[in-house]
Write a protein that holds these residues in place. Sequence first.
Motif, mmCIF file in Angstrom:
data_model
loop_
_atom_site.group_PDB
_atom_site.id
_atom_site.type_symbol
_atom_site.label_atom_id
_atom_site.label_comp_id
_atom_site.label_asym_id
_atom_site.label_seq_id
_atom_site.Cartn_x
_atom_site.Cartn_y
_atom_site.Cartn_z
ATOM 1 N N UNK A 1 0.822 -1.209 0.000
ATOM 2 C CA UNK A 1 0.000 0.000 0.000
ATOM 3 C C UNK A 1 0.854 1.256 0.000
ATOM 4 N N UNK A 2 1.919 1.245 0.790
ATOM 5 C CA UNK A 2 2.756 2.438 0.924
ATOM 6 C C UNK A 2 3.643 2.675 -0.282
ATOM 7 N N UNK B 1 -0.016 2.195 -4.045
ATOM 8 C CA UNK B 1 -1.384 2.702 -4.141
ATOM 9 C C UNK B 1 -1.430 4.236 -4.082
ATOM 10 N N UNK B 2 -2.620 4.758 -4.274
ATOM 11 C CA UNK B 2 -2.801 6.204 -4.286
ATOM 12 C C UNK B 2 -2.637 6.779 -2.891
ATOM 13 N N UNK B 3 -2.528 8.101 -2.824
ATOM 14 C CA UNK B 3 -2.182 8.786 -1.572
ATOM 15 C C UNK B 3 -3.177 8.492 -0.455
ATOM 16 N N UNK C 1 8.064 9.790 1.727
ATOM 17 C CA UNK C 1 7.183 9.914 0.569
ATOM 18 C C UNK C 1 7.257 11.323 -0.015
ATOM 19 N N UNK C 2 7.031 11.440 -1.298
ATOM 20 C CA UNK C 2 7.113 12.747 -1.963
ATOM 21 C C UNK C 2 5.893 13.612 -1.672
ATOM 22 N N UNK C 3 4.816 13.006 -1.231
ATOM 23 C CA UNK C 3 3.594 13.749 -0.929
ATOM 24 C C UNK C 3 3.715 14.376 0.460
ATOM 25 N N UNK D 1 2.451 10.552 8.436
ATOM 26 C CA UNK D 1 3.450 9.628 8.973
ATOM 27 C C UNK D 1 4.089 10.192 10.241
ATOM 28 N N UNK D 2 4.409 11.486 10.231
ATOM 29 C CA UNK D 2 5.028 12.110 11.405
ATOM 30 C C UNK D 2 4.065 12.102 12.591
#
Length: 309
Positions: A108-109, A112-114, A142-144, A151-152
Motif C-alpha cells: 500500500x505504501x 497505491x494512491x495517496x 514519501x514525496x507527498x 506519517x510524522x
Amino acid sequence: MFNNFTQPVWILTFYFIHGVLAFLLLLFLQKRAEEEEQGVVLWIFTVSLFLPVIGEIFGGMVWYMARRFGSNDILESYEEYVTYKPPMLEQIRYEARASYDMQPFSETLTDFEARSKQDAIMRLINSDVSRKGHYVNLGLTNQNSEMVHYAATTRNLLIDNHEKEIQLAKSEYTPDDTTRLKTLLSAYERFLKSELLEGPSLSRLEKEYKGFMEEELASGNDRPLLLERLGEFHLYRGDPSTGVEILESMNEKHPLQAEGYLVLLRYYYGRKDWKKIRSVLSALKENVPKTNIPESRRFIVEHLLGEEL
C-alpha cells in the motif's frame, strides 16, 4: 495321429515331463530371484502345474507387469503414515501470520494512491504489526507532503503510546509479582523492537531497560525471567560475551528452566556455531524435562537433536 496325443498315457507323460521341467526351472529361478520375489516364483510354479504353458505365460506377464509398474513403496509409505506425528509448527504459523499482516502495508505504501497510503499509516496506531517504525519511515520519505504529515503524526502517537505503556507497567510493578515483571519487560522490548527510535533516543531507552534489570538483580531479585532477558539484551544490544555468561549462569542456577538454553541456541544458530549448539543441546536434553520446553520450540529442538526428546 492327433488322436494318439489325446490318449491318457500321452497326457500323463506330458504333465510329468512338464512338471519336472517346471520344478527344475523353479529351483533355477529361486536361486537367482530376490528374496521378496521368491514367493512370486513359487506362485507361478503352482499355477503352471494346473495350467501347463498357459500358467507360465500368464505368470510371466504378471511378474513383468509387477516389476515394471508395481512398487513396494506402498508398504513403506503406509508404515510412515501410521507412525507419522504431525510436527508442532506454531512458530512457523506465527511467522507466516506476521508476514501476511505486514505485506499489505508495504504494497500500500509503495503502489497505491495517496489516500490509501494515509489510511494504511493511520492503521498502524491500533495494529499488532511489528517493526512499525519501518513502515512509518516509508511514509516519512514519501514525496507527498500530506503523506509525510500523516506519517510524522502517527510516529509521535506510537512513541507516546509506548512510553505510556512503560510508565503504566512501572507504576503497577512489584518485585514479588512475576506477571507484572513480565509485563514491564515486554513493554520495554516492544518499544525497542518497534524501530520507532534511533540515535540518542534509542540509546537512552536501552540504557534505561538494562539499568532496570541490573538494579533488580543487584537487589537480590534473581528470577529466571530477569536473567533470560538481560542475557538476551547483551547478546543483541550489548556485549555478547557478557550475555553468554549471564545465560550460562542462569542455566547453572535454574537447570530445569528451558529459556536460557533456548536463547543460547538461537544465538549460536545465528552464528552457525555448531560446536556450541551441540553443547547446549546436550545440556538441555540432560537437565530440562520435556514438559518444560514450550511446544512452539519443541519441534525445533528435536529437529536439531535429530531425535525425539
